[in-house]
Design a protein around this motif. Structure first.
Motif, PDB file in Angstrom:
ATOM      1  N   CYS A   1       0.867  -1.182   0.000  1.00 32.68           N
ATOM      2  CA  CYS A   1       0.000   0.000   0.000  1.00 32.68           C
ATOM      3  C   CYS A   1       0.901   1.228   0.000  1.00 32.68           C
ATOM      4  N   GLY A   2       1.301   1.602  -1.172  1.00 33.82           N
ATOM      5  CA  GLY A   2       2.208   2.728  -1.396  1.00 33.82           C
ATOM      6  C   GLY A   2       2.260   2.921  -2.893  1.00 33.82           C
ATOM      7  N   VAL A   3       3.304   3.589  -3.383  1.00 30.89           N
ATOM      8  CA  VAL A   3       3.351   3.834  -4.832  1.00 30.89           C
ATOM      9  C   VAL A   3       4.278   2.832  -5.536  1.00 30.89           C
ATOM     10  N   ARG A   4       4.254   2.888  -6.887  1.00 38.26           N
ATOM     11  CA  ARG A   4       4.876   1.811  -7.658  1.00 38.26           C
ATOM     12  C   ARG A   4       6.369   1.623  -7.366  1.00 38.26           C
ATOM     13  N   PHE A   5       7.114   2.733  -7.226  1.00 33.81           N
ATOM     14  CA  PHE A   5       8.555   2.530  -7.029  1.00 33.81           C
ATOM     15  C   PHE A   5       8.810   1.768  -5.727  1.00 33.81           C
ATOM     16  N   MET A   6       7.923   1.933  -4.726  1.00 36.29           N
ATOM     17  CA  MET A   6       8.096   1.222  -3.450  1.00 36.29           C
ATOM     18  C   MET A   6       7.821  -0.273  -3.637  1.00 36.29           C
TER      19      MET A   6
ATOM     20  N   ALA B   1      -0.631   4.299  -9.345  1.00 42.10           N
ATOM     21  CA  ALA B   1       0.093   4.999  -8.270  1.00 42.10           C
ATOM     22  C   ALA B   1       1.543   5.249  -8.670  1.00 42.10           C
ATOM     23  N   GLY B   2       1.777   6.359  -9.363  1.00 41.15           N
ATOM     24  CA  GLY B   2       3.126   6.706  -9.833  1.00 41.15           C
ATOM     25  C   GLY B   2       3.839   7.600  -8.843  1.00 41.15           C
TER      26      GLY B   2
ATOM     27  N   HIS C   1      -0.976  10.252  -6.190  1.00 39.52           N
ATOM     28  CA  HIS C   1      -0.560   8.858  -6.435  1.00 39.52           C
ATOM     29  C   HIS C   1      -0.854   7.984  -5.215  1.00 39.52           C
ATOM     30  N   MET C   2      -0.503   8.486  -4.041  1.00 45.58           N
ATOM     31  CA  MET C   2      -0.815   7.736  -2.811  1.00 45.58           C
ATOM     32  C   MET C   2      -2.336   7.622  -2.658  1.00 45.58           C
ATOM     33  N   ASN C   3      -3.027   8.644  -3.138  1.00 44.57           N
ATOM     34  CA  ASN C   3      -4.489   8.696  -3.025  1.00 44.57           C
ATOM     35  C   ASN C   3      -5.176   7.591  -3.829  1.00 44.57           C
ATOM     36  N   GLU C   4      -4.435   7.017  -4.783  1.00 47.16           N
ATOM     37  CA  GLU C   4      -4.994   5.926  -5.599  1.00 47.16           C
ATOM     38  C   GLU C   4      -5.204   4.659  -4.775  1.00 47.16           C
TER      39      GLU C   4
ATOM     40  N   VAL D   1       3.425  -6.907  -9.604  1.00 48.33           N
ATOM     41  CA  VAL D   1       4.581  -6.056  -9.907  1.00 48.33           C
ATOM     42  C   VAL D   1       5.691  -6.956 -10.445  1.00 48.33           C
ATOM     43  N   THR D   2       6.200  -6.609 -11.617  1.00 45.19           N
ATOM     44  CA  THR D   2       7.286  -7.410 -12.198  1.00 45.19           C
ATOM     45  C   THR D   2       8.489  -6.513 -12.473  1.00 45.19           C
ATOM     46  N   VAL D   3       9.659  -7.093 -12.371  1.00 44.56           N
ATOM     47  CA  VAL D   3      10.893  -6.381 -12.735  1.00 44.56           C
ATOM     48  C   VAL D   3      11.728  -7.376 -13.532  1.00 44.56           C
ATOM     49  N   PRO D   4      12.079  -7.049 -14.782  1.00 47.90           N
ATOM     50  CA  PRO D   4      12.890  -8.006 -15.569  1.00 47.90           C
ATOM     51  C   PRO D   4      14.151  -8.403 -14.797  1.00 47.90           C
TER      52      PRO D   4
END
Ligand code: 13P
Ligand code: SF4
Length: 351
Positions: free
Chosen positions: A88-93, A113-114, A310-313, A330-333
């Motif tokens: 429960c935060g934004v994408r980078f987290m 959530a950017g 973004h957090m509001n999303e 969430v995926t990261v190559p």
């Protein structure tokens, strides 16, 4: 009484106690119902919920197993033995959690959530900077995406930025992408900073004859850039004994005019551990509500209605849907993850 009803009632009472002055009772009842269902599913699915300090009050006070700033939540993500991490935060987290725990399923409740800081720089920008300053170590704030982290030597958060810069002793460093955080850290560590300018023709290098030990980037947080010294002057005129806390993503002028600056968790601790007649927080406004709910005897002034869009999303409804539908994954190559991991782990080792 049936266990579910019990849990709903308990959550309602817990939320009512904390939030009766913040949100209407009918809404508290509705949120308690959602939170009870989330907590039931969380156990059934062996999931952990990590909640950033900026989550809206009803979510913040009900479902997270751990709450905290970016640094604390990164550590929790690295330590968990659960199968699923709901961030429960934004994408980078959430990406940082995936970088640290690749074998887990990491979910973010909203795909929207950017973060304006993460959007301000690309991996190609970092490659250009490294060409411009060969051999200069690159520090990136965690508010960046995984491909940017992968180009950098080490990450930092607002909680350890100065310590990370100091770990390079007298070396010149590149510090990305927050212009204000970089300027605040430069002031704290006694270093001069310059900013290359991004233009249509490419990066423009600052005058090499300038005396500098930090090279920054002109990214900004769209929330914290809104606070001004004038806000501080006005509030001090009305409340001369107010204690003002500013997140280091605020401008250096605002941070200099405030009484204290630190990460979101450092600000929470500061309010808990001190006793002032009034406090004013220059940061995302839900956090003020969250602190007020936990410190009813302390007077928090409300200056802002500056909510991070973004957090509001991230809502309780979406958190429930995340658990029900296993979304959004969430995926990261892998090739990016292993390089980004080096930078994140190096930060965690510094503390
Ligand atoms: P913290 O690491 O201080 O929680 O900050 C994260 C953030 O996005 C602030 O805007
Ligand atoms: Fe990004 Fe600013 Fe929102 Fe934090 S408050 S997530 S830095 S846009």
């Amino acid at each position: 009484m049936h266990a579910d009803v019990d849990e709903k009632e308990l959550l309602f009472e817990q939320l009512y106690k904390k939030l009766r002055n913040v949100i209407p009772v009918a809404e508290i009842r509705h949120k308690a119902k959602l939170a009870a269902e989330i907590n039931r599913l969380k156990q059934a699915r062996n999931a952990v919920i990590l909640g950033h300090n900026y989550m809206e009050p009803a979510l913040y006070h009900s479902v997270p197993d751990f709450r905290g700033d970016s640094l604390e939540l990164s550590r929790r993500a690295a330590q968990t033995d659960k199968d699923i991490i709901i961030f429960c935060g934004v994408r980078f987290m959430a990406e940082t959690a995936k970088i640290l725990s690749p074998q887990k399923t990491v979910l973010i409740p909203s795909s929207k959530a950017g973060c304006s800081l993460a959007e301000s720089i690309t991996a190609e920008d970092v490659r250009q900077l490294k060409k411009m300053y060969p051999g200069v170590p690159v520090i990136t704030y965690v508010n960046t995406y995984a491909d940017v982290k992968a180009e950098c030597d080490i990450c930092c958060t607002s909680g350890n930025a100065a310590a990370v810069v100091r770990s390079f002793k007298d070396e010149t460093v590149i510090f990305l992408p927050d212009q204000y955080l970089a300027s605040n850290v430069a002031r704290e560590t006694g270093k001069h900073i310059v900013f290359p300018v991004k233009s249509a023709a490419g990066l423009i290098k600052p005058d090499p004859n300038l005396d500098y030990a930090m090279i920054g980037w002109q990214g900004r947080c769209e929330v914290h850039e809104k606070f001004t010294v004038e806000d501080i002057v006005n509030i001090r005129a009305q409340f001369p004994d107010v204690v003002i806390l500013a997140h280091p993503e605020c401008s250096p002028e605002v941070v200099a005019a405030a009484d204290y600056s630190g990460s979101t968790s450092a600000m929470i601790r500061y309010v808990q551990e001190t006793k002032a007649p009034h406090y004013l927080l220059l940061t995302e406004c839900s956090m003020g509500d969250n602190i007020a709910a936990e410190n009813p005897e302390k007077e928090m002034l409300r200056l802002c209605s500056v909510r991070c869009p973004h957090m509001n999303e991230i809502t309780l409804e979406d958190t429930l849907a995340a658990l029900q539908k296993t979304q959004y994954i969430v995926t990261v190559p892998e090739e990016i993850r292993v390089r980004a991991l080096r930078a994140v782990q190096r930060m965690l080792e510094i503390g």
